[in-house]
Design a protein around this motif. Structure first.
Motif, PDB file in Angstrom:
ATOM      1  N   LEU A   1       0.841  -1.188   0.000  1.00 57.80           N
ATOM      2  CA  LEU A   1       0.000   0.000   0.000  1.00 57.80           C
ATOM      3  C   LEU A   1       0.884   1.248   0.000  1.00 57.80           C
ATOM      4  CD1 LEU A   1      -2.780  -0.972   2.580  1.00 57.80           C
ATOM      5  CD2 LEU A   1      -2.884  -1.092   0.100  1.00 57.80           C
ATOM      6  N   ASP A   2       0.600   2.173  -0.929  1.00 54.55           N
ATOM      7  CA  ASP A   2       1.366   3.415  -0.961  1.00 54.55           C
ATOM      8  C   ASP A   2       0.840   4.378   0.111  1.00 54.55           C
ATOM      9  OD1 ASP A   2      -0.918   4.669  -1.848  1.00 54.55           O
ATOM     10  OD2 ASP A   2      -0.182   5.106  -3.848  1.00 54.55           O
ATOM     11  N   PRO A   3       1.461   5.539   0.317  1.00 53.34           N
ATOM     12  CA  PRO A   3       1.006   6.461   1.374  1.00 53.34           C
ATOM     13  C   PRO A   3      -0.442   6.908   1.247  1.00 53.34           C
ATOM     14  CG  PRO A   3       3.211   7.058   0.635  1.00 53.34           C
ATOM     15  CD  PRO A   3       2.731   5.986  -0.299  1.00 53.34           C
ATOM     16  N   ASN A   4      -1.017   6.769   0.050  1.00 53.44           N
ATOM     17  CA  ASN A   4      -2.416   7.151  -0.155  1.00 53.44           C
ATOM     18  C   ASN A   4      -3.384   5.990   0.019  1.00 53.44           C
ATOM     19  OD1 ASN A   4      -1.831   9.895  -0.799  1.00 53.44           O
ATOM     20  ND2 ASN A   4      -1.166   9.233  -2.835  1.00 53.44           N
ATOM     21  N   GLY A   5      -2.843   4.827   0.393  1.00 54.25           N
ATOM     22  CA  GLY A   5      -3.694   3.658   0.610  1.00 54.25           C
ATOM     23  C   GLY A   5      -3.991   2.857  -0.634  1.00 54.25           C
ATOM     24  N   LEU A   6      -3.354   3.175  -1.764  1.00 52.65           N
ATOM     25  CA  LEU A   6      -3.558   2.421  -2.999  1.00 52.65           C
ATOM     26  C   LEU A   6      -2.560   1.271  -3.072  1.00 52.65           C
ATOM     27  CD1 LEU A   6      -4.164   5.281  -5.605  1.00 52.65           C
ATOM     28  CD2 LEU A   6      -5.858   3.831  -4.469  1.00 52.65           C
ATOM     29  N   ARG A   7      -3.026   0.117  -3.553  1.00 50.21           N
ATOM     30  CA  ARG A   7      -2.145  -1.037  -3.644  1.00 50.21           C
ATOM     31  C   ARG A   7      -1.297  -0.946  -4.913  1.00 50.21           C
ATOM     32  NH1 ARG A   7      -1.291  -5.309  -0.925  1.00 50.21           N
ATOM     33  NH2 ARG A   7      -3.029  -4.813   0.452  1.00 50.21           N
ATOM     34  N   ILE A   8       0.011  -1.126  -4.754  1.00 49.14           N
ATOM     35  CA  ILE A   8       0.966  -1.067  -5.861  1.00 49.14           C
ATOM     36  C   ILE A   8       1.563  -2.449  -6.073  1.00 49.14           C
ATOM     37  CG2 ILE A   8       3.063   0.026  -6.750  1.00 49.14           C
ATOM     38  CD1 ILE A   8       0.789   1.984  -6.340  1.00 49.14           C
ATOM     39  N   ASN A   9       1.399  -2.993  -7.256  1.00 44.45           N
ATOM     40  CA  ASN A   9       2.006  -4.279  -7.585  1.00 44.45           C
ATOM     41  C   ASN A   9       3.443  -4.078  -8.036  1.00 44.45           C
ATOM     42  OD1 ASN A   9      -0.283  -5.754  -7.033  1.00 44.45           O
ATOM     43  ND2 ASN A   9      -1.066  -5.641  -9.118  1.00 44.45           N
ATOM     44  N   ALA A  10       4.297  -5.068  -7.810  1.00 44.52           N
ATOM     45  CA  ALA A  10       5.701  -5.002  -8.212  1.00 44.52           C
ATOM     46  C   ALA A  10       5.798  -4.807  -9.725  1.00 44.52           C
ATOM     47  CB  ALA A  10       6.426  -6.270  -7.793  1.00 44.52           C
ATOM     48  N   SER A  11       6.722  -3.935 -10.134  1.00 45.48           N
ATOM     49  CA  SER A  11       6.925  -3.689 -11.564  1.00 45.48           C
ATOM     50  C   SER A  11       8.386  -3.372 -11.808  1.00 45.48           C
ATOM     51  CB  SER A  11       6.034  -2.537 -12.041  1.00 45.48           C
ATOM     52  OG  SER A  11       6.386  -1.332 -11.373  1.00 45.48           O
TER      53      SER A  11
ATOM     54  N   PRO B   1       5.585   4.653  -8.716  1.00 48.20           N
ATOM     55  CA  PRO B   1       6.000   4.107 -10.011  1.00 48.20           C
ATOM     56  C   PRO B   1       5.457   4.946 -11.155  1.00 48.20           C
ATOM     57  CG  PRO B   1       4.270   2.761  -9.034  1.00 48.20           C
ATOM     58  CD  PRO B   1       4.689   3.748  -7.988  1.00 48.20           C
ATOM     59  N   ALA B   2       6.133   4.872 -12.295  1.00 52.63           N
ATOM     60  CA  ALA B   2       5.705   5.638 -13.465  1.00 52.63           C
ATOM     61  C   ALA B   2       4.294   5.243 -13.866  1.00 52.63           C
ATOM     62  CB  ALA B   2       6.667   5.406 -14.624  1.00 52.63           C
TER      63      ALA B   2
ATOM     64  N   GLU C   1      -1.449  -1.448 -20.523  1.00 52.76           N
ATOM     65  CA  GLU C   1      -0.390  -2.103 -19.768  1.00 52.76           C
ATOM     66  C   GLU C   1      -0.854  -2.497 -18.366  1.00 52.76           C
ATOM     67  OE1 GLU C   1       2.491   0.977 -19.823  1.00 52.76           O
ATOM     68  OE2 GLU C   1       3.452   0.283 -21.675  1.00 52.76           O
ATOM     69  N   ILE C   2      -2.082  -2.162 -18.013  1.00 49.29           N
ATOM     70  CA  ILE C   2      -2.585  -2.439 -16.664  1.00 49.29           C
ATOM     71  C   ILE C   2      -3.244  -3.809 -16.625  1.00 49.29           C
ATOM     72  CG2 ILE C   2      -4.131  -1.665 -14.842  1.00 49.29           C
ATOM     73  CD1 ILE C   2      -3.853   1.153 -15.895  1.00 49.29           C
ATOM     74  N   LEU C   3      -2.708  -4.698 -15.807  1.00 47.45           N
ATOM     75  CA  LEU C   3      -3.293  -6.022 -15.653  1.00 47.45           C
ATOM     76  C   LEU C   3      -4.607  -5.943 -14.886  1.00 47.45           C
ATOM     77  CD1 LEU C   3      -0.158  -8.152 -14.676  1.00 47.45           C
ATOM     78  CD2 LEU C   3      -1.368  -8.186 -16.864  1.00 47.45           C
ATOM     79  N   PHE C   4      -5.512  -6.859 -15.215  1.00 46.90           N
ATOM     80  CA  PHE C   4      -6.788  -6.902 -14.502  1.00 46.90           C
ATOM     81  C   PHE C   4      -6.559  -7.092 -13.006  1.00 46.90           C
ATOM     82  CE2 PHE C   4     -10.049  -9.520 -12.471  1.00 46.90           C
ATOM     83  CZ  PHE C   4     -11.138  -8.680 -12.597  1.00 46.90           C
ATOM     84  N   SER C   5      -5.635  -7.983 -12.630  1.00 46.27           N
ATOM     85  CA  SER C   5      -5.394  -8.239 -11.203  1.00 46.27           C
ATOM     86  C   SER C   5      -4.925  -6.981 -10.493  1.00 46.27           C
ATOM     87  CB  SER C   5      -4.367  -9.364 -11.033  1.00 46.27           C
ATOM     88  OG  SER C   5      -3.158  -9.033 -11.696  1.00 46.27           O
ATOM     89  N   GLU C   6      -4.081  -6.186 -11.160  1.00 48.14           N
ATOM     90  CA  GLU C   6      -3.594  -4.948 -10.564  1.00 48.14           C
ATOM     91  C   GLU C   6      -4.729  -3.937 -10.403  1.00 48.14           C
ATOM     92  OE1 GLU C   6      -0.680  -1.201 -11.790  1.00 48.14           O
ATOM     93  OE2 GLU C   6      -0.549  -3.103 -12.874  1.00 48.14           O
ATOM     94  N   TYR C   7      -5.520  -3.784 -11.443  1.00 52.13           N
ATOM     95  CA  TYR C   7      -6.613  -2.814 -11.368  1.00 52.13           C
ATOM     96  C   TYR C   7      -7.663  -3.260 -10.354  1.00 52.13           C
ATOM     97  CZ  TYR C   7     -10.331   0.366 -12.653  1.00 52.13           C
ATOM     98  OH  TYR C   7     -11.308   1.324 -12.597  1.00 52.13           O
TER      99      TYR C   7
ATOM    100  N   LEU D   1     -10.632  -2.376  -5.359  1.00 54.46           N
ATOM    101  CA  LEU D   1     -11.106  -2.813  -4.049  1.00 54.46           C
ATOM    102  C   LEU D   1     -10.604  -1.877  -2.954  1.00 54.46           C
ATOM    103  CD1 LEU D   1     -12.665  -4.934  -2.459  1.00 54.46           C
ATOM    104  CD2 LEU D   1     -10.583  -6.308  -2.348  1.00 54.46           C
ATOM    105  N   ALA D   2      -9.350  -1.426  -3.063  1.00 50.17           N
ATOM    106  CA  ALA D   2      -8.781  -0.541  -2.038  1.00 50.17           C
ATOM    107  C   ALA D   2      -9.489   0.806  -1.989  1.00 50.17           C
ATOM    108  CB  ALA D   2      -7.292  -0.336  -2.311  1.00 50.17           C
ATOM    109  N   SER D   3     -10.042   1.235  -3.109  1.00 51.02           N
ATOM    110  CA  SER D   3     -10.661   2.562  -3.175  1.00 51.02           C
ATOM    111  C   SER D   3     -12.133   2.559  -2.780  1.00 51.02           C
ATOM    112  CB  SER D   3     -10.533   3.127  -4.596  1.00 51.02           C
ATOM    113  OG  SER D   3     -11.310   2.362  -5.521  1.00 51.02           O
ATOM    114  N   ARG D   4     -12.695   1.382  -2.501  1.00 48.52           N
ATOM    115  CA  ARG D   4     -14.122   1.284  -2.202  1.00 48.52           C
ATOM    116  C   ARG D   4     -14.414   1.433  -0.720  1.00 48.52           C
ATOM    117  NH1 ARG D   4     -14.337   2.164  -7.043  1.00 48.52           N
ATOM    118  NH2 ARG D   4     -16.248   1.747  -8.145  1.00 48.52           N
TER     119      ARG D   4
END
Length: 388
Positions: A15-25, A62-63, A69-75, A80-83
Motif C-alpha cells: 500500500l502506498d502512502p495514499n492507501g492504494l495497492r501497488i504491484n511489483a513492476s 512508479p511511473a 499495460e494495466i493487468l486486470f489483477s492490478e486494477y 477494491l482498495a478505493s471502495r
C-alpha cells in the motif's frame, strides 16, 4: 502482501502512502512492466526494499502506466482498495478476487478482456455452483464498469472504451441448477409448526421471530434483551410487544464477528401477540443474563451464534416438515408474505422489513395476490347481505 499466482510465480504488492495497492513492476524500454518472482522469499525481499524506502522517505511512485499495460489483477486490487465497503463485503470480494474463477483474467491487461472471452469463461465455469459463478461475474462486471468510466475526481479518461462484461439476461439465467428468481415458496402454518416441534427448545423462539417479525439472520443473532419489549396486564399476561432492530452481526472472517448497522433500515417491529408467551419463556430459559445479554447466544461459547451451528438442527427440522428446499432466510420471506396476506400496505411492509425502496416490498404484495378469491367472496357477501 505476497500471493501465489495461477502460473506458480509470486506477486508482491504494498500500500502506498495514499492507501492504494501497488504491484511489483520493473522498467523496460522506459515503460513499467509487471514483475513477478520465482519464489516467495524473493518477493518478500523486494517488499522489504520498498518498506525501507517508505520509512526513509526515499520512495517514489512508479511511473504511470498506459491503459493497455494495466493487468486486470492490478486494477482489481486498486478498485477494491478505493471502495467504501463493510468489513464483510470487503472480505467476500477479496475471496472472490483470489479465487479460481477470476484468476482466469489476472494475467490479461484490461484492453485484452473481450465480451467473447467473458462468454467463454462463463461457459467454462458451469460447474454446478451457479451462485458462486454469478457472484464472480457481478464483481467482474462492477470492476470493468469502473474502468470504462471517466474518473470523477481527476477527469482522467476511461481506461477502456466499453465494459466487455455484458452477458445477456438469457445467458445468465440459463442455470437449471439454481432456484429461479421468484420461486421461493413460503412455509405454511402447518410446516412452521412442524419445524418448531422438531427444533431443540432453545431454537423455537428463533423460528417464531424469523417467521412472524422477518428479521435477517444477522439481525436476529445480535438481538439483546433490551431490544425486546413485552407489556403485560395486571395479572402478568403478555398483551403486546415490540422488537427493536438497530444492529446486525456479520462474520468477515470465520472467527471474527463484527457488529454493524443492519443491512435494512433500523426499525421497530410490532410482535404478533400469539408468540409473546413463548418469547417470555425463552427469556427465562435460554437468553443470556443482563439487559445486554444476547437473546440467542451460541450454546458453547455464549457469544454470537454462527449460521452453520443453526443449520445443524434446522436441516433436520425442515426435512421432517417436508421442506428440504426451505432456507433459513426464506422464513423472512414467509413473514413478509404473511404480513401482506394480513392486509399490510406497501408502506407498512417497507417499515416492517426495513426496506428503503418499494421494489422489494412489492414482491410480497404480489405474493398475497392469492387472496383475490377471498376478496371476491367477501364482495359477493356484501352484495347479498350474507354473513362474511
Amino acid at each position: 502482501m505476497v500471493r501465489k499466482l495461477p502460473s506458480g510465480r509470486y506477486q508482491a504488492s504494498y500500500l502506498d502512502p495514499n492507501g492504494l495497492r501497488i504491484n511489483a513492476s520493473a522498467t523496460e524500454n522506459g515503460k513499467p512492466v509487471p514483475l513477478t518472482f520465482l519464489d516467495k522469499k524473493t518477493a518478500e525481499a523486494w517488499l522489504s526494499l520498498r518498506q525501507t524506502e517508505l520509512i526513509e522517505q526515499r520512495w517514489k511512485p512508479p511511473a504511470a502506466r498506459e491503459p493497455d499495460e494495466i493487468l486486470f489483477s492490478e486494477y482489481a486490487d486498486r478498485w477494491l482498495a478505493s471502495r467504501e465497503l463493510s468489513p464483510r463485503t470487503r472480505s467476500e470480494y477479496r475471496k472472490v478476487l483470489d479465487g479460481v474463477r477470476l484468476a482466469d483474467f489476472s494475467g490479461y491487461t484490461l484492453d485484452q478482456i473481450s465480451p467473447a472471452m467473458i462468454k467463454r469463461w462463463w461457459t467454462a465455469h458451469d460447474d454446478g455452483h451457479p451462485t458462486a459463478r454469478k457472484k464472480a461475474y457481478d464483481l467482474l462486471h462492477a470492476i470493468l464498469a469502473t474502468a470504462s468510466q471517466q474518473d470523477e475526481d481527476t477527469d482522467a479518461p476511461p481506461l477502456i472504451t466499453t465494459n466487455p462484461a455484458r452477458l445477456s439476461a438469457k445467458t445468465k439465467n440459463r442455470t437449471p441448477t439454481s432456484r429461479p428468481k421468484g420461486s421461493i415458496r413460503p412455509a405454511s402454518l402447518a410446516e412452521l409448526t412442524k419445524i418448531m416441534d422438531e427444533m431443540p427448545p432453545r431454537y423455537a423462539a428463533m423460528v417464531l421471530l424469523a417467521a412472524w417479525c422477518a428479521p435477517r439472520f444477522g439481525e436476529l443473532t445480535e438481538l439483546r434483551r433490551r431490544d425486546l419489549t413485552i407489556n403485560t396486564d395486571t395479572e402478568g399476561n403478555p398483551v403486546d410487544g415490540t422488537l427493536t432492530i438497530t444492529r446486525a452481526v456479520v462474520w468477515p472472517e470465520p472467527d471474527t464477528p463484527v457488529v454493524k448497522s443492519p443491512k435494512s433500515l433500523a426499525r421497530e417491529v410490532a410482535i404478533p401477540p400469539h408468540i409473546l408467551a413463548p418469547l417470555l419463556l425463552h427469556l427465562d430459559e435460554y437468553a443470556a443474563p443482563g439487559k445486554d445479554g444476547l437473546l440467542f447466544p451460541a450454546v458453547e461459547s455464549g457469544g454470537h451464534m454462527k449460521h452453520g451451528a443453526l443449520y445443524k438442527v434446522f436441516r433436520r427440522a425442515r426435512q421432517a416438515a417436508g421442506r428440504s428446499d426451505l432456507r433459513w432466510h426464506d422464513l423472512r420471506h414467509t413473514g413478509a408474505t404473511l404480513a401482506a396476506q394480513a392486509g399490510a400496505t406497501l408502506a407498512e411492509l417497507m417499515n416492517r422489513l426495513g426496506h428503503s425502496t418499494v421494489g422489494a416490498a412489492l414482491i410480497y404484495q404480489h405474493a398475497a395476490a392469492g387472496r383475490d378469491a377471498e376478496i371476491a367472496r367477501r364482495l359477493s357477501a356484501i352484495a347479498t347481505n350474507s354473513p362474511l
